[in-house]
Design a protein around this motif. Structure first.
Motif, PDB file in Angstrom:
ATOM      1  N   HIS A 215      35.697  -3.190  51.936  1.00 25.22           N
ATOM      2  CA  HIS A 215      35.421  -2.006  51.114  1.00 25.22           C
ATOM      3  C   HIS A 215      35.245  -2.322  49.626  1.00 25.22           C
ATOM      4  CE1 HIS A 215      39.613  -2.264  49.838  1.00 25.22           C
ATOM      5  NE2 HIS A 215      39.984  -2.248  51.098  1.00 25.22           N
TER       6      HIS A 215
ATOM      7  N   GLY B 108      34.582   0.150  46.428  1.00 23.33           N
ATOM      8  CA  GLY B 108      33.780   1.153  47.112  1.00 23.33           C
ATOM      9  C   GLY B 108      32.537   0.618  47.772  1.00 23.33           C
TER      10      GLY B 108
ATOM     11  N   GLU C  44      38.116   5.329  45.494  1.00 16.08           N
ATOM     12  CA  GLU C  44      36.774   5.606  45.989  1.00 16.08           C
ATOM     13  C   GLU C  44      35.721   4.799  45.249  1.00 16.08           C
ATOM     14  OE1 GLU C  44      36.022   9.762  45.866  1.00 16.08           O
ATOM     15  OE2 GLU C  44      37.640  10.285  47.258  1.00 16.08           O
ATOM     16  N   LYS C  45      35.994   4.484  43.986  1.00 18.55           N
ATOM     17  CA  LYS C  45      35.036   3.747  43.160  1.00 18.55           C
ATOM     18  C   LYS C  45      35.777   3.101  42.002  1.00 18.55           C
ATOM     19  CE  LYS C  45      34.039   7.784  40.286  1.00 18.55           C
ATOM     20  NZ  LYS C  45      32.990   8.682  39.731  1.00 18.55           N
TER      21      LYS C  45
END
Length: 336
Positions: A187, A217, A160-161
């Protein structure tokens, strides 16, 4: 152990272990600290995870004053904050032994196929719990799809990050993996492309490699600045002599140069010292291209005033020289 396992002599495989100083660079580029959760999808001997563990433990020692809290944090780092996958059983054995010998962060070293079977969870007793990865480091097998970028695509898509740093054949950034690269940029942002020395893996491989650094992310935008660094001269002199006592020598501030590269990626041109402006270039890539990741600083071909003065000076010197030669020849002819 490396020789005992036998795989180093097998020319049919493409296992090339990462030098420890390169592993440390990747860890720094991935911004690993004591709170990071680090994974490696082709962990090999676990050299990258060992480097990550050491960085995390050092960071914890600097930031935590209480001996009891430091002990708890160190135990958590080793038991919960590292995860590696290795498909080859004999190399998996080496990874586990390496992690145990270097401080025992072997709790989550899995003998599994990261591309086919791995779902992002811990292994063993915690197989139903997601691993909250915030840092990805990788030196993939170069025979894999996209020179190994297939591992990068899967790992970053499951995060996600965080940040990622990989070392890979530079052909992955110039066309061999363009489709993977374009999907990755949907992404993740490419922060830097670093050209490594051609003899980095001397004795095992002679391919040109690059390090690519990502922020995970955030999709890469066409106006995002990418830092291109030519690190062909990393300060080390290498040889591959079997009887030599030392095949790696720091001959030009290698330690300082490696730290400088990490600082350049994070902070920009103001950190230039051992490297020159010819080695550092800030440019842009096309997110829809995927084959323009290996750029170099443009060469300025526009002549300057100094160039003009030098050309005129050289021409006048040539004219004067010719005049003297002609005069000397004329004198000789007239018998003077």
């Amino acid at each position: 152990m490396y020789n005992w396992l036998g795989f180093t002599q097998d020319k049919l495989n493409d296992v090339v272990l990462t030098p420890s100083y390169v592993a440390t660079l990747l860890v720094k580029l991935a911004r690993v600290n004591m709170d990071s959760y680090v994974w490696d999808f082709a962990t090999g001997s676990a050299g990258l995870l060992v480097a990550a563990m050491n960085e995390m433990l050092d960071d914890a020692k600097e930031k935590i004053q209480s001996p009891e809290e430091l002990q708890k944090k160190s135990a958590k780092i080793k038991a919960e904050q590292l995860l590696g996958l290795e498909i080859l059983p004999n190399i998996y054995m080496l990874a586990v032994l390496n992690m145990i010998l270097m401080g025992d962060g072997s709790s989550n070293i899995l003998n599994d196929d990261s591309l086919k079977n791995f779902n992002g969870n811990y292994g063993f007793d915690c197989a139903d719990k997601k691993f909250p990865a915030t840092a990805f480091v990788l030196n993939p097998p170069y025979s894999a799809n996209g020179n190994g970028m297939i591992f990068v695509e899967k790992a970053l898509s499951m995060m996600e990050k965080g940040y990622a740093a990989i070392i890979i054949q530079n052909s992955a950034g110039s066309g061999k993996a363009s489709e993977y690269n374009k999907r990755i940029l949907e992404h993740s942002t490419l922060l830097a492309s670093i050209k490594m020395p051609i003899d980095l893996f001397i004795g095992k491989s002679s391919v040109q490699t690059n390090v690519y650094v990502f922020r995970v992310g955030e999709a890469h935008q066409k106006d995002d600045v990418v830092r291109f660094i030519d690190f062909s001269n990393d300060g080390y002199t290498r040889s591959n002599r079997k009887k030599a006592s030392k095949n790696l020598r720091d001959t030009d501030h290698a330690r300082e140069r490696y730290q400088e590269v990490a600082d350049l990626v994070r902070f920009g041109k103001s950190k230039l010292h051992w490297l020159t402006e010819k080695d550092y270039y800030e440019g842009k890539i096309d997110p829809e291209n995927g084959a323009d990741w290996n750029q170099t600083a443009p060469i300025d071909t526009v002549p300057t005033l100094e160039d003009f003065k030098k050309t005129v000076s050289d021409y006048l010197a040539w004219e004067v020289s010719n005049l003297f030669k002609n005069q000397s020849t004329e004198d000789d002819r007239l018998g003077k």
